[in-house]
Design an enzyme around this catalytic site. Sequence first.
Site, mmCIF file in Angstrom:
data_model
loop_
_atom_site.group_PDB
_atom_site.id
_atom_site.type_symbol
_atom_site.label_atom_id
_atom_site.label_comp_id
_atom_site.label_asym_id
_atom_site.label_seq_id
_atom_site.Cartn_x
_atom_site.Cartn_y
_atom_site.Cartn_z
ATOM 1 N N GLU A 1 0.830 -1.203 0.000
ATOM 2 C CA GLU A 1 0.000 0.000 0.000
ATOM 3 C C GLU A 1 0.868 1.257 0.000
ATOM 4 O OE1 GLU A 1 -4.137 -1.220 2.128
ATOM 5 O OE2 GLU A 1 -2.369 -1.226 3.439
ATOM 6 N N GLU B 1 -4.048 -10.292 3.592
ATOM 7 C CA GLU B 1 -5.083 -9.932 4.567
ATOM 8 C C GLU B 1 -6.184 -10.973 4.671
ATOM 9 O OE1 GLU B 1 -2.918 -6.162 3.747
ATOM 10 O OE2 GLU B 1 -3.565 -7.888 2.568
#
Length: 260
Positions: free
Chosen positions: A112, A132
Site C-alpha cells: 500500500e 489480509e
Amino acid sequence: MTDADIVQYDLEGPVAILTLNRPEKRNAVSDRLISVLAEQVARAQAEAKAAVICGNGKHFCAGLDLAEHVKRTPIEGVHHSRLWHRVFDQIEGGTIPFFSALHGAVVGGGLELAAATHIRVADATTFFALPEGTRGIFVGGGASVRVGRLAGVARMTDMMLTGRTVSAEQGEAWNLCQYVVAEGEARQFAIDLATKAAQNAEMSNYAILHALPRIADMARGDGLFMESFVASMTQTSPEAEERLNAFLNKTAARLSHPSS
C-alpha cells in the site's frame, strides 16, 4: 530508538531519502512509524524536489504491525485506516514526485505504501503479497483503490483470496512496479531516477502528479478539455520558454534509443 531513527531522513542534492528503519520487524508499519513518516514526507516536500522511500534490512516493508492491530476496537480501526489514507494521500497527492526502492517483502501495508509512490523500482529479491484474507482482515491503507487500479481487481482478488506471492518480474507485468533491477541496486537506481525528475520544471512535475490521475477518472471529452488547460498553463511559463529555446538552439540534450 528515537523518532528520527525510525524513519531516517537524508538529503542528497535535490533528493530526499526516507528510509524505514525497523529491520528487526521487517519494517512493519507501527503507529509510531506512520506518524514519523508523515513528518518526514512533509519535510521532504518543503526541502526537496523529489524523494525516495526505501527500507533498511532484508525487506522493504512487511506491512501492518499486527501486534498493535489485534487489540483495536472497530472505531479505532476506522480511525487507524483513515490515518494511513491521509499519510499516503500526502505522498501521492503532494508537491513532489516520490520514488520507492523495493527489495524483499513488499507485503500488505508495504505494498500500500509502495502503491502511493509514483515510480516503483524493485530489485530481484522483491516479492509482493496481500495476505489480509488469510489473516481474517481486509486491506485498510488504500490498496482497494491504488493496487486495484494498478494490477486490476481480478488480480488483487486472487492475491487476497489465495495469499499468493508475486515475483518482481511478475509484478512488473502487473504494473506493481515499473522497473526491475539486480539485487541490491534498487536504492541507487531510484535515486538516479529521482534526480532526473528533480531537474524538470516544477510546474510540469506538479501537473503530471495531479492532472494525470484526475484525467484518468474523467470521461474522454472532459479529460481532453482539462488536458488543454494544463498544457496551456505549462507551455506559457517562463521556464518552459527557456527550455524550449534551449531545445531549438540545440543546447539541450537529445533523446536516444534505450539500447544506447
